[in-house]
Design an enzyme around this catalytic site. Structure first.
Site, PDB file in Angstrom:
ATOM      1  CB  ALA A 143       2.140 -13.733 -63.753  1.00  0.00           C
ATOM      2  CB  ILE A 144      -2.795 -15.435 -66.353  1.00  0.00           C
ATOM      3  CG1 ILE A 144      -2.185 -15.134 -67.729  1.00  0.00           C
ATOM      4  CG2 ILE A 144      -4.310 -15.247 -66.341  1.00  0.00           C
ATOM      5  CD1 ILE A 144      -2.281 -13.706 -68.186  1.00  0.00           C
ATOM      6  CG  HIS A 145      -3.523 -14.745 -59.313  1.00  0.00           C
ATOM      7  ND1 HIS A 145      -2.982 -15.878 -58.755  1.00  0.00           N
ATOM      8  CD2 HIS A 145      -4.542 -14.373 -58.500  1.00  0.00           C
ATOM      9  CE1 HIS A 145      -3.639 -16.164 -57.644  1.00  0.00           C
ATOM     10  NE2 HIS A 145      -4.593 -15.274 -57.466  1.00  0.00           N
TER      11      HIS A 145
ATOM     12  N   GLY B  94      -9.064 -12.594 -54.794  1.00  0.00           N
ATOM     13  CA  GLY B  94      -9.298 -12.508 -53.345  1.00  0.00           C
ATOM     14  C   GLY B  94      -8.057 -12.079 -52.584  1.00  0.00           C
TER      15      GLY B  94
ATOM     16  CB  ILE C  96      -4.762 -16.022 -50.845  1.00  0.00           C
ATOM     17  CG1 ILE C  96      -4.787 -16.435 -49.373  1.00  0.00           C
ATOM     18  CG2 ILE C  96      -3.741 -16.850 -51.598  1.00  0.00           C
ATOM     19  CD1 ILE C  96      -3.428 -16.585 -48.707  1.00  0.00           C
ATOM     20  N   GLY C  97      -4.816 -14.021 -53.334  1.00  0.00           N
ATOM     21  CA  GLY C  97      -4.374 -13.662 -54.683  1.00  0.00           C
ATOM     22  C   GLY C  97      -3.702 -12.304 -54.718  1.00  0.00           C
ATOM     23  NE  ARG C  98      -7.264  -7.252 -53.285  1.00  0.00           N
ATOM     24  CZ  ARG C  98      -8.269  -7.804 -52.595  1.00  0.00           C
ATOM     25  NH1 ARG C  98      -9.015  -8.739 -53.173  1.00  0.00           N
ATOM     26  NH2 ARG C  98      -8.537  -7.435 -51.353  1.00  0.00           N
TER      27      ARG C  98
ATOM     28  CE  LYS D 113      -0.368 -24.046 -45.094  1.00  0.00           C
ATOM     29  NZ  LYS D 113      -1.576 -23.797 -45.844  1.00  0.00           N
TER      30      LYS D 113
END
Length: 386
Positions: free
Chosen positions: A6-8, A12, A14-16, A214
């Site tokens: 997976a490429i993310h 930051g 939220i990402g980590r 949400k």
């Protein structure tokens, strides 16, 4: 070594702490892509980091490893190569940055080496973020790739919900995050195949009710508490909600958005009320130590047309329903000016100072001047300008 990749985009919190944690748990090797040297260097130099869930009496830590990191500013070709052989591309970069990551994703899609299409999922606090990203990507694709896009990539919108509070000063890559989470992704774009296997993701046929519920409950409530708190000199969100008057204001705002959600989507009043209570309990949590300035940052984005204040208020105005509490939140957000470390708050002050009330209203909110809501918002703008 995992054979799923997976490429993310976006190294930051939220990402980590959220997206990569789920991908890691599902057996993917995660390749982080960012333009921030400090984040990329830290990820390259450290083979693992810790994600700690807080928000109950107990805390639970998980180690995240099996990742790599690439700086897309200096190593774009490498990023293209990785996307060409990946299974998934996700991002948590902020809605305004999508147009900047699109060209490199487009190149990766053009160069696909895998037979199966890559799943593209934007994890942003915005309605239809993956659709927005897709539009930017398609602008960069060749006609032949565009006409066979289904064979190369599948684009699915998602709704993410997890609070990442202020981090400890010397946390480095480690992330502190609330225990509660919700990550919903559209299932239809993957048909006739199965959606990608990501543990913890809830695949749904129609994402709109989830995303609006949400955005207009969690984000509207959180932001209302932040802006009132900021203007009343409170430090953290839980301090705001301990104040009886401010707690009531937040609840009244969420009563208005609940009226919209119940009427627009097939969600019962009882379900929505339970959801509201759950949200108030979450954001009241003192363990999160969630700073009002952190939650309030980027006021211009938060006052834009389809966002947490103007979005629901416009719908309610069209329905002929009440939106007074939302107007109060809009006023408090307009007063979030010249806040140190927040560029948008300075830009907001400048717009309010240099424009007439009607021009400022249009510039800030994107509302059409003939919209039912426009005069009421303009009155609030006038009040703040006075």
């Amino acid at each position: 070594m995992s054979d799923m990749k997976a490429i993310h985009f976006g190294g930051g919190n939220i990402g980590r702490g959220f997206v990569a944690e789920f991908l890691h748990k599902s057996g993917y090797e995660v390749v982080f892509v960012d333009v921030m040297d400090a984040i990329i260097n830290a990820l390259q130099q450290n083979k693992s980091y810790t994600v700690t869930e807080v928000g109950t009496s107990e805390t639970k830590s998980k180690t995240i490893d099996n990742y790599r990191a690439i700086n897309s500013k200096t190593d774009e070709d490498k990023v293209v190569e990785e996307i060409a052989t990946a299974d998934i591309v996700t991002c948590a970069v902020g809605p305004n940055i999508l147009k900047f990551i699109a060209p490199v994703i487009a190149k990766g899609i053009e160069n696909r080496k895998k037979d199966s299409p890559i799943a593209v999922i934007a994890c942003e606090n915005a309605i239809g973020a993956t659709d927005t990203l897709r539009k930017f990507i398609e602008e960069k694709l060749s006609d032949s790739t565009k006409s066979n896009i289904q064979d190369k990539a599948r684009f699915a919108n998602s709704a993410i919900d997890r609070i990442v509070p202020m981090q400890d000063e010397n946390a480095g890559l480690n992330v502190k995050i609330e225990k509660f989470y919700e990550w919903c992704v559209e299932s239809k774009p993957f048909l006739p195949s199965q959606p990608p296997k990501i543990e913890g993701v809830h695949f749904v046929e129609d994402l709109t009710p989830f995303i609006e519920r949400k955005l207009f409950t969690v984000n509207t409530g959180h932001a209302t508490a932040a802006y009132y708190g900021y203007n009343r000199g409170k430090e953290c969100i839980h301090d705001v909600l301990q104040d009886k008057e401010l707690n009531e204001i937040v609840r009244n705002t969420l009563k208005e958005t609940a009226h919209l959600i119940v009427n627009k989507h097939e969600i019962s009043e009882e379900d929505q009320n339970q959801y509201v209570e759950k949200i108030i309990k979450r954001i009241s949590n003192p363990v999160l130590k969630d700073n009002v300035e952190r939650v309030g940052r980027a006021p211009l984005r938060k006052l834009s047309r389809n966002e947490r204040f103007i979005g629901p208020a416009a719908h309610l105005a069209e329905m002929g329903a009440k939106y007074d509490a939302l107007l109060g939140g809009i006023e408090m957000c307009l007063r979030f000016q010249n806040v140190e470390g927040d560029d948008e708050s300075f830009e907001l002050a400048k717009i309010l100072k240099e424009n007439s009330s009607s021009d400022a209203t249009e510039k800030i909110t994107g509302l059409e001047r003939n919209h039912t809501l426009f005069p009421a918002v303009e009155e609030v703008v006038k009040k703040v300008q006075a």
